[in-house]
Design an enzyme around this catalytic site. Sequence first.
Site, mmCIF file in Angstrom:
data_model
loop_
_atom_site.group_PDB
_atom_site.id
_atom_site.type_symbol
_atom_site.label_atom_id
_atom_site.label_comp_id
_atom_site.label_asym_id
_atom_site.label_seq_id
_atom_site.Cartn_x
_atom_site.Cartn_y
_atom_site.Cartn_z
ATOM 1 N N HIS A 185 -1.582 -1.226 15.126
ATOM 2 C CA HIS A 185 -1.598 -0.189 14.124
ATOM 3 C C HIS A 185 -2.998 0.360 13.797
ATOM 4 O O HIS A 185 -3.137 1.414 13.193
ATOM 5 C CB HIS A 185 -0.927 -0.810 12.889
ATOM 6 N N GLU A 240 -6.467 -6.125 9.847
ATOM 7 C CA GLU A 240 -6.028 -5.742 8.500
ATOM 8 C C GLU A 240 -5.783 -7.023 7.698
ATOM 9 O O GLU A 240 -5.317 -8.039 8.236
ATOM 10 C CB GLU A 240 -4.763 -4.859 8.565
ATOM 11 N N HIS A 279 -5.254 -8.473 14.890
ATOM 12 C CA HIS A 279 -5.446 -7.259 14.091
ATOM 13 C C HIS A 279 -6.143 -7.665 12.798
ATOM 14 O O HIS A 279 -5.748 -8.636 12.158
ATOM 15 C CB HIS A 279 -4.058 -6.658 13.842
ATOM 16 N N ASP A 335 1.733 -6.184 14.287
ATOM 17 C CA ASP A 335 2.509 -5.230 13.481
ATOM 18 C C ASP A 335 3.681 -4.609 14.257
ATOM 19 O O ASP A 335 4.703 -4.249 13.655
ATOM 20 C CB ASP A 335 1.601 -4.089 12.997
ATOM 21 N N ASP A 349 -3.794 -8.304 5.668
ATOM 22 C CA ASP A 349 -2.543 -9.071 5.561
ATOM 23 C C ASP A 349 -2.438 -10.093 6.696
ATOM 24 O O ASP A 349 -1.616 -11.010 6.614
ATOM 25 C CB ASP A 349 -1.303 -8.159 5.516
ATOM 26 N N TYR A 386 10.028 0.304 8.626
ATOM 27 C CA TYR A 386 8.658 -0.090 8.964
ATOM 28 C C TYR A 386 8.034 0.922 9.919
ATOM 29 O O TYR A 386 6.908 1.396 9.711
ATOM 30 C CB TYR A 386 8.688 -1.495 9.591
ATOM 31 N N HIS A 445 0.806 -1.221 0.000
ATOM 32 C CA HIS A 445 0.000 0.000 0.000
ATOM 33 C C HIS A 445 0.840 1.273 0.000
ATOM 34 O O HIS A 445 0.725 2.151 0.850
ATOM 35 C CB HIS A 445 -1.122 0.003 1.044
ATOM 36 N N HIS A 496 5.349 -9.457 10.759
ATOM 37 C CA HIS A 496 6.138 -9.282 9.527
ATOM 38 C C HIS A 496 7.623 -9.422 9.877
ATOM 39 O O HIS A 496 8.082 -8.884 10.891
ATOM 40 C CB HIS A 496 5.953 -7.887 8.925
HETATM 41 FE FE1 FEO Z 1 -1.678 -3.254 9.978
HETATM 42 FE FE2 FEO Z 1 0.499 -5.759 8.861
HETATM 43 O O1 FEO Z 1 -1.176 -4.823 9.060
#
Ligand code: FEO
Length: 389
Positions: A142, A78, A76, A161, A80, A189, A22, A220
């Site tokens: 996040h 999101e 979370h 995250d 991903d 990041y 993104h 991640h």
């Molecule tokens: Fe806020 Fe890795 O997603």
Amino acid sequence: MHELKKGIYWVGGIDWNIRNFHGYATENGTTYNAYLIVDEKIALIDTVKSTVSSQLISRIKRIIDPSRINYIVSNHAEMDHSGSISDILEFCPQATVITSKAGQKSLQRHFKKEWNFQVVKTGESISLGKNTLSFVNTPMVHWPDSMVTYLPEEKILFSNDAFGQHLASPEHFDDEIGWTCVRKYAAKYYANIVTPFGKQVNKALAALSDLEIEMVCPSHGVIWRSYVSRIIAEYAKWANHDTQNKAVIVYDTMWNSTEKLAFSLEMGLENAGIRCSVRNLKQNHISDIMTDILDAKMILLGSPTLNNGLLPTMGQFLTYLKGLKPDGRLGFAFGSYGWRGQAVKEMEAMMEEFKWEQPLKGINVEYVPDESDLSEAVKTGEKLGSMLL
Ligand code: FEO
């Protein structure tokens, strides 16, 4: 099979080819980390982006039959991290999806499914047998729904995250990559994902400060086991917008006039003993420039005037910067123009909006700077440098 501790496995997905997350340049891809805890009850901590769902399922199948999963923890929503929940639930439709209150709402809004939810909040825990899942809400690190899961028996923090890095690698641990390298990815990041949420990061660090943490498993990149205290200390600095006496010159140029000014300002800053990065917006991705800005005290912005305004690259960069809100910087604007010179004013107005102090009035040169203009720019760089020391 990647067993982190007895019965605890990394089962995530590696996205080797993604180059834009993104808007963030992911030059070495990324990973979406999920973790499986095999105990009397079996828990999956987070899932992966739907594009690598098959990796998650294959990795789980190497360890257990996925129909045995009792809990899916969604730290979370999101996509991903939540994008493969549906795929996993096809194997274990009886499983409970553990999430925060905001997480439940977010998952329902994303997937339009009524899964078997259990909402948890800070201080609540679920026993798996030998191990306990303990939850801490970390809103805005996040998203509003974000939470982390702690395993006190093994002193593992599943941080989602927080403490992540966009880095695809066959290595799974920080010490296999080395501090300098992993810190660089973690800084990029933070700069591009977490910068707006410094206050919330401080609250999260305070909430976690009583926990004994031997391993941090983010969603991640690689897992922290050797540099846990170092990366927590870096987060504390970044959250407080602690900066160094460094300058970053960010500019674009049409006929090299603004570029000449950029290099003259650099000379002046160097004469004053200031470390300075110079980033042309055509050659540098804005997400890499943000990494420079993360700990730099002074930001110099340069653009010529085009069509009574900024070059579009500078407009894009300022929009990005406005969203990320790095606080407490010193700013300076410079540029060149033909007949009206609005670009410098626009950059100054934007820095005013950021509440950055601008100790000197900007440089705005008609058409092409001559030797005298360039010599003045060097002197201005020296003055700016002396203000940093
Ligand atoms: Fe806020 Fe890795 O997603």
